[in-house]
Design a protein around this motif. Structure first.
Motif, PDB file in Angstrom:
ATOM      1  N   MET A 136      38.496   2.190  79.695  1.00 40.24           N
ATOM      2  CA  MET A 136      38.893   3.447  80.248  1.00 40.24           C
ATOM      3  C   MET A 136      38.928   4.669  79.174  1.00 40.24           C
ATOM      4  N   ASN A 137      38.024   5.673  79.585  1.00 35.21           N
ATOM      5  CA  ASN A 137      38.183   6.874  78.484  1.00 35.21           C
ATOM      6  C   ASN A 137      39.478   7.651  78.816  1.00 35.21           C
ATOM      7  N   ILE A 138      39.907   8.323  77.734  1.00 30.84           N
ATOM      8  CA  ILE A 138      41.236   9.151  77.651  1.00 30.84           C
ATOM      9  C   ILE A 138      40.928  10.384  78.010  1.00 30.84           C
ATOM     10  N   PRO A 139      41.444  11.076  79.011  1.00 23.97           N
ATOM     11  CA  PRO A 139      40.935  12.374  79.295  1.00 23.97           C
ATOM     12  C   PRO A 139      41.959  13.448  78.426  1.00 23.97           C
ATOM     13  N   PHE A 140      41.392  13.742  77.275  1.00 24.55           N
ATOM     14  CA  PHE A 140      42.057  14.512  76.320  1.00 24.55           C
ATOM     15  C   PHE A 140      41.837  15.928  76.673  1.00 24.55           C
ATOM     16  N   ARG A 141      42.926  16.845  76.566  1.00 25.48           N
ATOM     17  CA  ARG A 141      42.971  18.198  76.738  1.00 25.48           C
ATOM     18  C   ARG A 141      43.132  18.834  75.522  1.00 25.48           C
ATOM     19  N   ARG A 142      42.241  19.837  75.118  1.00 24.88           N
ATOM     20  CA  ARG A 142      42.555  20.433  73.709  1.00 24.88           C
ATOM     21  C   ARG A 142      42.615  21.953  73.995  1.00 24.88           C
ATOM     22  N   GLU A 143      42.248  22.432  75.310  1.00 22.71           N
ATOM     23  CA  GLU A 143      42.299  23.891  75.275  1.00 22.71           C
ATOM     24  C   GLU A 143      43.893  24.345  75.191  1.00 22.71           C
ATOM     25  N   ASP A 144      44.174  25.393  74.331  1.00 23.64           N
ATOM     26  CA  ASP A 144      45.390  25.721  74.165  1.00 23.64           C
ATOM     27  C   ASP A 144      45.393  27.153  73.640  1.00 23.64           C
ATOM     28  N   ALA A 145      45.635  28.220  74.430  1.00 23.25           N
ATOM     29  CA  ALA A 145      45.603  29.381  74.171  1.00 23.25           C
ATOM     30  C   ALA A 145      46.745  30.279  73.304  1.00 23.25           C
ATOM     31  N   LEU A 146      47.737  29.455  73.443  1.00 17.29           N
ATOM     32  CA  LEU A 146      49.290  30.269  72.701  1.00 17.29           C
ATOM     33  C   LEU A 146      48.742  30.482  71.191  1.00 17.29           C
ATOM     34  N   VAL A 147      49.329  31.487  70.921  1.00 20.64           N
ATOM     35  CA  VAL A 147      49.264  31.982  69.498  1.00 20.64           C
ATOM     36  C   VAL A 147      50.516  31.848  68.891  1.00 20.64           C
ATOM     37  N   SER A 148      50.330  31.547  67.582  1.00 18.78           N
ATOM     38  CA  SER A 148      51.755  31.502  66.919  1.00 18.78           C
ATOM     39  C   SER A 148      52.403  32.701  66.927  1.00 18.78           C
ATOM     40  N   GLY A 149      53.789  32.830  67.090  1.00 15.72           N
ATOM     41  CA  GLY A 149      54.637  33.901  67.048  1.00 15.72           C
ATOM     42  C   GLY A 149      54.829  34.603  68.418  1.00 15.72           C
ATOM     43  N   GLU A 150      53.949  34.067  69.384  1.00 13.83           N
ATOM     44  CA  GLU A 150      54.278  34.309  70.672  1.00 13.83           C
ATOM     45  C   GLU A 150      55.035  33.266  71.603  1.00 13.83           C
ATOM     46  N   VAL A 151      55.391  33.686  72.596  1.00  8.60           N
ATOM     47  CA  VAL A 151      56.437  32.852  73.509  1.00  8.60           C
ATOM     48  C   VAL A 151      55.745  32.717  74.849  1.00  8.60           C
ATOM     49  N   GLU A 152      55.605  31.320  75.298  1.00  8.37           N
ATOM     50  CA  GLU A 152      55.117  30.813  76.505  1.00  8.37           C
ATOM     51  C   GLU A 152      56.092  30.209  77.484  1.00  8.37           C
ATOM     52  N   THR A 153      56.168  31.004  78.793  1.00 11.42           N
ATOM     53  CA  THR A 153      57.301  30.213  79.694  1.00 11.42           C
ATOM     54  C   THR A 153      56.486  29.132  80.415  1.00 11.42           C
ATOM     55  N   ILE A 154      57.055  27.905  80.497  1.00 10.15           N
ATOM     56  CA  ILE A 154      56.165  27.011  81.059  1.00 10.15           C
ATOM     57  C   ILE A 154      56.941  26.770  82.373  1.00 10.15           C
ATOM     58  N   ALA A 155      58.130  26.681  82.565  1.00  7.73           N
ATOM     59  CA  ALA A 155      58.967  26.787  83.645  1.00  7.73           C
ATOM     60  C   ALA A 155      60.385  27.383  83.650  1.00  7.73           C
ATOM     61  N   PRO A 156      61.214  27.755  84.769  1.00  5.64           N
ATOM     62  CA  PRO A 156      62.500  28.202  84.588  1.00  5.64           C
ATOM     63  C   PRO A 156      63.209  27.636  83.567  1.00  5.64           C
ATOM     64  N   GLY A 157      63.622  28.592  82.599  1.00 10.45           N
ATOM     65  CA  GLY A 157      64.417  27.819  81.381  1.00 10.45           C
ATOM     66  C   GLY A 157      63.816  26.923  80.310  1.00 10.45           C
ATOM     67  N   VAL A 158      62.502  26.961  80.367  1.00  8.92           N
ATOM     68  CA  VAL A 158      61.597  26.230  79.399  1.00  8.92           C
ATOM     69  C   VAL A 158      60.556  27.134  78.810  1.00  8.92           C
ATOM     70  N   ARG A 159      60.748  27.380  77.246  1.00 11.64           N
ATOM     71  CA  ARG A 159      59.718  28.076  76.808  1.00 11.64           C
ATOM     72  C   ARG A 159      59.239  27.419  75.694  1.00 11.64           C
ATOM     73  N   ARG A 160      57.877  27.696  75.184  1.00 13.88           N
ATOM     74  CA  ARG A 160      57.280  27.040  73.941  1.00 13.88           C
ATOM     75  C   ARG A 160      56.904  28.283  73.004  1.00 13.88           C
ATOM     76  N   LEU A 161      57.023  27.710  71.713  1.00 15.07           N
ATOM     77  CA  LEU A 161      56.428  28.535  70.764  1.00 15.07           C
ATOM     78  C   LEU A 161      55.559  27.610  69.687  1.00 15.07           C
ATOM     79  N   LEU A 162      54.733  28.157  69.065  1.00 13.81           N
ATOM     80  CA  LEU A 162      53.713  27.289  68.440  1.00 13.81           C
ATOM     81  C   LEU A 162      54.042  27.634  66.751  1.00 13.81           C
ATOM     82  N   CYS A 163      54.391  26.849  66.009  1.00 14.67           N
ATOM     83  CA  CYS A 163      54.412  26.961  64.601  1.00 14.67           C
ATOM     84  C   CYS A 163      52.986  26.981  63.722  1.00 14.67           C
ATOM     85  N   ASP A 164      52.676  27.659  62.976  1.00 14.86           N
ATOM     86  CA  ASP A 164      51.253  27.907  62.336  1.00 14.86           C
ATOM     87  C   ASP A 164      51.389  26.913  60.919  1.00 14.86           C
TER      88      ASP A 164
END
Length: 289
Positions: free
Chosen positions: A1-29
């Motif tokens: 079985m092939n692993i269905p990898f996902r590599r698309e990610d538009a988040l830029v370091s320094g910005e904040v992404e809200t994923i769900a209520p009360g859950v945010r993501r930041l990306l370290c450079d």
């Protein structure tokens, strides 16, 4: 079985992404062949009780981004999934500023093998323990394999699992002995697979989120099983061999930056075969039983 990898990610370091209520993501450079575009830091909760999950390495810009994202709020907890150097060293400067309480499974399990030995949690989280994190009920799941003190965290009642480096959408995880264990890794995959119907969205330590994670877990298991079969076939064809001699026949052409890591994961699988009585070693040379 092939692993269905996902590599698309538009988040830029320094910005904040809200994923769900009360859950945010930041990306370290801190991009690399092993961290993808960088370490994900998650903010759980809002207002008077915010928990920072995996503040990353010591990185002034990332620390500033965390503080800026929580301006007007109170960071009360710092939570660590595991003590690799791209996840936990950032705890110390963040704690110095905020005074937040630190949480984790425990200190690095195998001192002297490259982990962050500076982190010792003030509050230790056991397998299956539910704690209030960022004002939310969060259950910790002990998932060793990639790292000896690795935890995943289920945000209860939401379907969200912070899968850290145990399961990542962009790549398989490196399993490097002695701190990493393939047997423990496979058992931890099975542990998460048994949570079908509970966890529907994984938020990993690197790369984009992983919806519908159960087929992905099946792909990871099949991938490791196929790798084991190739190791056994290579030993059968070549006879007793070192790990270094097996990397090419088993993995095929590799980015030179990944050869050492491939050898470490192969060693982990050979050690599992040894535990099962299927292989044995004489010094650096491995053979089939």
């Amino acid at each position: 079985m092939n692993i269905p990898f996902r590599r698309e990610d538009a988040l830029v370091s320094g910005e904040v992404e809200t994923i769900a209520p009360g859950v945010r993501r930041l990306l370290c450079d801190n991009p690399s062949a092993f961290t993808f575009r960088g370490t994900n830091t998650y903010l759980i909760g809002t207002g008077s009780s915010v928990a920072v999950l995996d503040p990353g390495p010591v990185n002034e810009a990332h620390l500033a981004a965390i503080l800026d994202a929580t301006r007007g709020e109170t960071i009360t907890q710092i939570v660590v999934s595991h003590t690799h150097r791209d996840h936990s060293p950032g705890v110390a400067p963040l704690k110095e500023i905020t005074g937040a309480t630190t949480y984790g499974y425990g200190p690095h399990a195998t001192p002297g093998v490259g982990g962050d030995e500076s982190f010792v949690p003030e509050i230790r989280l056991a397998d299956g323990q539910t704690a209030e994190i960022g004002g939310r009920a969060v259950t910790s799941l002990f998932t060793p394999g990639h790292c000896g003190n690795h935890l995943c965290f289920a945000l209860d009642g939401t379907g969200i699992l912070f899968s850290a480096d145990h399961v990542m959408a962009w790549s398989t995880s490196v399993v490097s002995p002695p701190d990493g264990s393939m047997r423990a890794y496979m058992d931890s995959i099975a542990k998460l697979r048994a949570r079908e119907g509970i966890d529907t969205l994984y938020l990993p330590g690197h790369g984009p989120s992983l919806p519908d994670p159960m087929p992905f877990l099946d792909g990871l298991s099949a991938h490791r099983q196929k790798r084991e079969e190739r190791i056994v076939a290579a030993l059968r064809d070549r006879g007793p061999s070192t790990v270094e001699a097996l990397v090419g026949p088993v993995y095929g052409p590799l980015d030179p930056k990944l050869v050492a890591a491939a050898g470490r994961s192969m060693l982990a699988q050979l050690l599992m075969l040894e535990e099962e009585g299927a292989a044995a070693r004489d010094g650096e040379v491995w053979k089939l039983n």
